[in-house]
Design a protein around this motif. Sequence first.
Motif, mmCIF file in Angstrom:
data_model
loop_
_atom_site.group_PDB
_atom_site.id
_atom_site.type_symbol
_atom_site.label_atom_id
_atom_site.label_comp_id
_atom_site.label_asym_id
_atom_site.label_seq_id
_atom_site.Cartn_x
_atom_site.Cartn_y
_atom_site.Cartn_z
ATOM 1 N N ALA A 180 -115.371 85.028 -29.781
ATOM 2 C CA ALA A 180 -114.080 85.432 -29.073
ATOM 3 C C ALA A 180 -113.673 86.748 -29.587
ATOM 4 N N GLN A 181 -113.465 86.685 -30.972
ATOM 5 C CA GLN A 181 -113.008 87.985 -31.574
ATOM 6 C C GLN A 181 -114.086 88.959 -31.787
ATOM 7 N N GLY A 182 -115.220 88.607 -32.369
ATOM 8 C CA GLY A 182 -116.181 89.568 -32.890
ATOM 9 C C GLY A 182 -116.835 90.372 -31.610
ATOM 10 N N GLY A 183 -117.183 89.298 -30.643
ATOM 11 C CA GLY A 183 -117.763 89.828 -29.266
ATOM 12 C C GLY A 183 -116.794 90.851 -28.571
ATOM 13 N N ALA A 184 -115.502 90.436 -28.669
ATOM 14 C CA ALA A 184 -114.741 91.369 -27.902
ATOM 15 C C ALA A 184 -114.478 92.717 -28.666
ATOM 16 N N LEU A 185 -114.741 93.062 -29.823
ATOM 17 C CA LEU A 185 -114.963 94.329 -30.678
ATOM 18 C C LEU A 185 -115.928 95.042 -30.032
ATOM 19 N N PHE A 186 -117.137 94.536 -29.764
ATOM 20 C CA PHE A 186 -118.461 95.518 -29.279
ATOM 21 C C PHE A 186 -118.997 95.369 -28.009
ATOM 22 N N GLU A 187 -118.346 94.752 -27.085
ATOM 23 C CA GLU A 187 -118.673 94.570 -25.770
ATOM 24 C C GLU A 187 -118.284 95.713 -25.131
ATOM 25 N N THR A 188 -118.957 96.219 -23.931
ATOM 26 C CA THR A 188 -118.648 97.162 -23.263
ATOM 27 C C THR A 188 -117.003 97.253 -23.040
ATOM 28 N N GLY A 189 -116.349 98.389 -23.553
ATOM 29 C CA GLY A 189 -115.071 98.635 -23.234
ATOM 30 C C GLY A 189 -114.177 98.238 -24.731
ATOM 31 N N GLY A 190 -114.894 97.443 -25.506
ATOM 32 C CA GLY A 190 -114.327 97.091 -26.695
ATOM 33 C C GLY A 190 -114.081 98.213 -27.716
ATOM 34 N N PRO A 191 -113.160 98.061 -28.717
ATOM 35 C CA PRO A 191 -112.768 99.282 -29.514
ATOM 36 C C PRO A 191 -113.922 99.814 -30.430
ATOM 37 N N LEU A 192 -115.214 98.876 -30.804
ATOM 38 C CA LEU A 192 -116.340 99.333 -31.304
ATOM 39 C C LEU A 192 -117.457 99.585 -30.458
ATOM 40 N N SER A 193 -117.360 99.587 -29.108
ATOM 41 C CA SER A 193 -118.375 99.550 -28.204
ATOM 42 C C SER A 193 -119.309 100.767 -28.450
ATOM 43 N N LYS A 194 -118.489 102.020 -28.542
ATOM 44 C CA LYS A 194 -119.394 103.047 -28.556
ATOM 45 C C LYS A 194 -119.782 103.495 -29.974
ATOM 46 N N LEU A 195 -118.862 103.157 -30.994
ATOM 47 C CA LEU A 195 -119.094 103.616 -32.411
ATOM 48 C C LEU A 195 -120.280 102.621 -32.790
ATOM 49 N N ALA A 196 -120.595 101.277 -32.510
ATOM 50 C CA ALA A 196 -121.349 100.392 -32.903
ATOM 51 C C ALA A 196 -122.915 101.228 -32.555
ATOM 52 N N GLY A 197 -122.867 101.840 -31.518
ATOM 53 C CA GLY A 197 -124.281 102.281 -31.350
ATOM 54 C C GLY A 197 -124.817 103.495 -32.055
ATOM 55 N N GLU A 198 -123.750 103.956 -32.955
ATOM 56 C CA GLU A 198 -123.981 105.158 -33.768
ATOM 57 C C GLU A 198 -124.084 104.459 -35.202
ATOM 58 N N LEU A 199 -123.797 103.215 -35.634
ATOM 59 C CA LEU A 199 -123.592 102.923 -36.998
ATOM 60 C C LEU A 199 -125.228 102.872 -37.444
ATOM 61 N N VAL A 200 -125.386 103.285 -38.613
ATOM 62 C CA VAL A 200 -126.591 103.133 -39.476
ATOM 63 C C VAL A 200 -126.326 102.710 -40.955
ATOM 64 N N ALA A 201 -126.990 101.717 -41.347
ATOM 65 C CA ALA A 201 -126.833 101.220 -42.553
ATOM 66 C C ALA A 201 -127.967 102.061 -43.645
ATOM 67 N N LEU A 202 -127.408 102.811 -44.474
ATOM 68 C CA LEU A 202 -128.130 103.279 -45.379
ATOM 69 C C LEU A 202 -128.495 102.654 -46.838
#
Length: 202
Positions: A180-202
Amino acid sequence: MRVGIIGAGRLGTALARHFTRAGHEVMLANSRGPETLTSLVGELGDRATAGTPQEAADFGDVVVLAVQWSQKESAAGLVSSWEGRVVLDPVNPLRDTPAGIEAVDTGGRHSSEIVASLLPGARLVKGFNTYLYTVLAEDPAVRGGRRVVLLAGDDPDAKRKVAELADSAGFQPLDAGPLAQGGALFETGGPLSKLAGELVAL
């Protein structure tokens, strides 16, 4: 690991390629029958087979519901029981229109909540939904690191299995918390939805 993928479109195919390359066995299924997947299975190689949605669900240690938003109800109904199954949900509430891709009004409900309601008893994990299929199909090794896959779910063992699958395919899994909490962050329209697609772990 054995992975059943219900949906053999662009998303399902991209995931099947990653998982078979990582050494997992994959069974693909669609609504039109296994015989329509002969060419794709041949392209994927010996680790891929085709079956019905029920067979794919029974086959998989993890079952991926890789369908379009408008197909989720019909796809869910093709499996007799979802009880206890680990299900990866990469579905976004989007639809194709003449003007392009548009978000679907979910009435204030989170997309994973809606999908989970269609799969009673399933151990649902949200993930792999933050990338366009064209990006998802690429090598996850980028810019000296690995593309991040955010995961959300309420069952720790289910999240662990999906995380192992993502890691083996070259992605960096990251636990974003309960569904409920995590999914809402990165589903479409969520606060991390656009940023999440750019995340890279170095």
